[in-house]
Design a protein around this motif. Sequence first.
Motif, PDB file in Angstrom:
ATOM      1  N   ILE A  76      38.627  37.236  22.420  1.00 28.14           N
ATOM      2  CA  ILE A  76      37.834  38.348  21.879  1.00 28.14           C
ATOM      3  C   ILE A  76      37.392  39.255  23.030  1.00 28.14           C
ATOM      4  CG2 ILE A  76      36.898  37.045  19.921  1.00 28.14           C
ATOM      5  CD1 ILE A  76      34.274  36.719  21.572  1.00 28.14           C
ATOM      6  N   ARG A  77      36.963  40.467  22.698  1.00 22.73           N
ATOM      7  CA  ARG A  77      36.323  41.326  23.692  1.00 22.73           C
ATOM      8  C   ARG A  77      35.114  40.606  24.272  1.00 22.73           C
ATOM      9  NH1 ARG A  77      36.508  44.968  19.561  1.00 22.73           N
ATOM     10  NH2 ARG A  77      38.245  46.441  19.702  1.00 22.73           N
ATOM     11  N   TYR A  78      34.861  40.799  25.542  1.00 19.79           N
ATOM     12  CA  TYR A  78      33.709  40.221  26.256  1.00 19.79           C
ATOM     13  C   TYR A  78      33.944  38.750  26.621  1.00 19.79           C
ATOM     14  CZ  TYR A  78      30.596  44.177  25.158  1.00 19.79           C
ATOM     15  OH  TYR A  78      30.004  45.417  25.075  1.00 19.79           O
ATOM     16  N   GLY A  79      35.071  38.169  26.218  1.00 24.57           N
ATOM     17  CA  GLY A  79      35.214  36.719  26.340  1.00 24.57           C
ATOM     18  C   GLY A  79      36.133  36.237  27.448  1.00 24.57           C
TER      19      GLY A  79
END
Lengths: 199, 199
Positions: free
Chosen positions: A119-122
């Motif tokens: 995911i984004r940010y991950g």
Amino acid sequence: MKIVLIGASGTLGKAIERELAPRHEIISVGRNSGAIRADLRNLASLQALFKSTGSVDAIICAAGSVHFGPWNELTPDKFEIGLSDKLMGQVNVVLAGQATLVDGGSFTLTSGILSEDPIRYGASASLVNGALESFVRAAAIELPRGQRINIVSPTLLEESAQAYGPYFRGYRSVPASEAALAYSKSVEGAQTGQIYKVW
Amino acid sequence: MKIVLIGASGTLGKAIERELAPRHEIISVGRNSGAIRADLRNLASLQALFKSTGSVDAIICAAGSVHFGPWNELTPDKFEIGLSDKLMGQVNVVLAGQATLVDGGSFTLTSGILSEDPIRYGASASLVNGALESFVRAAAIELPRGQRINIVSPTLLEESAQAYGPYFRGYRSVPASEAALAYSKSVEGAQTGQIYKVW
């Protein structure tokens, strides 16, 4: 069985305790709560923990922090949070715990869906989870005295959906009680080197 | 294309250079050799490298050390070797290189078969390789300006079989020239987020 449960006060830890406590003696461990305190980031702290427990039949770790944040703000220091806590913290549990774990006893660690499904940010969480899963495959062929090791990779927990759901749009969530079954399978079964995906 | 090749003097690096040099401009980088010197473990060193190269079309990393040794002698410090070198070294290449890499340019990193198929003595290498593969999956969805990222996971190289063969009994080895093809596919193709297994 006598089971050490590190991260007992977390959402997942509480569900694991509910699953296993009716059949086993649970020793609850936390950084800031629980019957015994220990800091994953510190090998000596874990060695002291296992000295105090004496011989145990299973060691579960459902603890560990990792940085989440925007890609363009990532720095080596932000990766270091997850490397020293969720990743090496769990490796430390194995290094420190093996002397105390009975022949054929089990380690059960915790990764997460982001190793495969990012995911984004991950990015840091993905890195740490992938590291743990490959470590478990390797440790399974090297642990002494028939000791076993598995890892549980949960998706988003229903109990955490209000807080983290916006980062996991489109991901199915599962109740923590469903993830807890995988810990039971690892501890009470006979498999080793497995990644239990609870997705 | 103008391609930065980190680890150019290694067995794999030399084969990558032989594959790509007929068609592209290669800037060879090494810790102790090559046209430009840089230390993966030091973000500032890599930032200086990319400042000196100016805009580039592809960045390849075929470098990085990791500890191999007996399970019962593993300590956090021995894991730290691979964490700071092969793992964070390659993450640093991405963090430092993205500002210099053209729109649609590619990163190509290097893991290895032990992420999935472990050997004795290889727990730290497995951990690092698994971390890198999951990092690449995550970075592929976050990199800006259409930048791409892939990773090559080679098995034992034929050229290294005399030195490392005893640790890899039963593993098929491949010539470094075959592994080099995967770097060509990553750099000269259009895919992203892929793990190219050369087994």
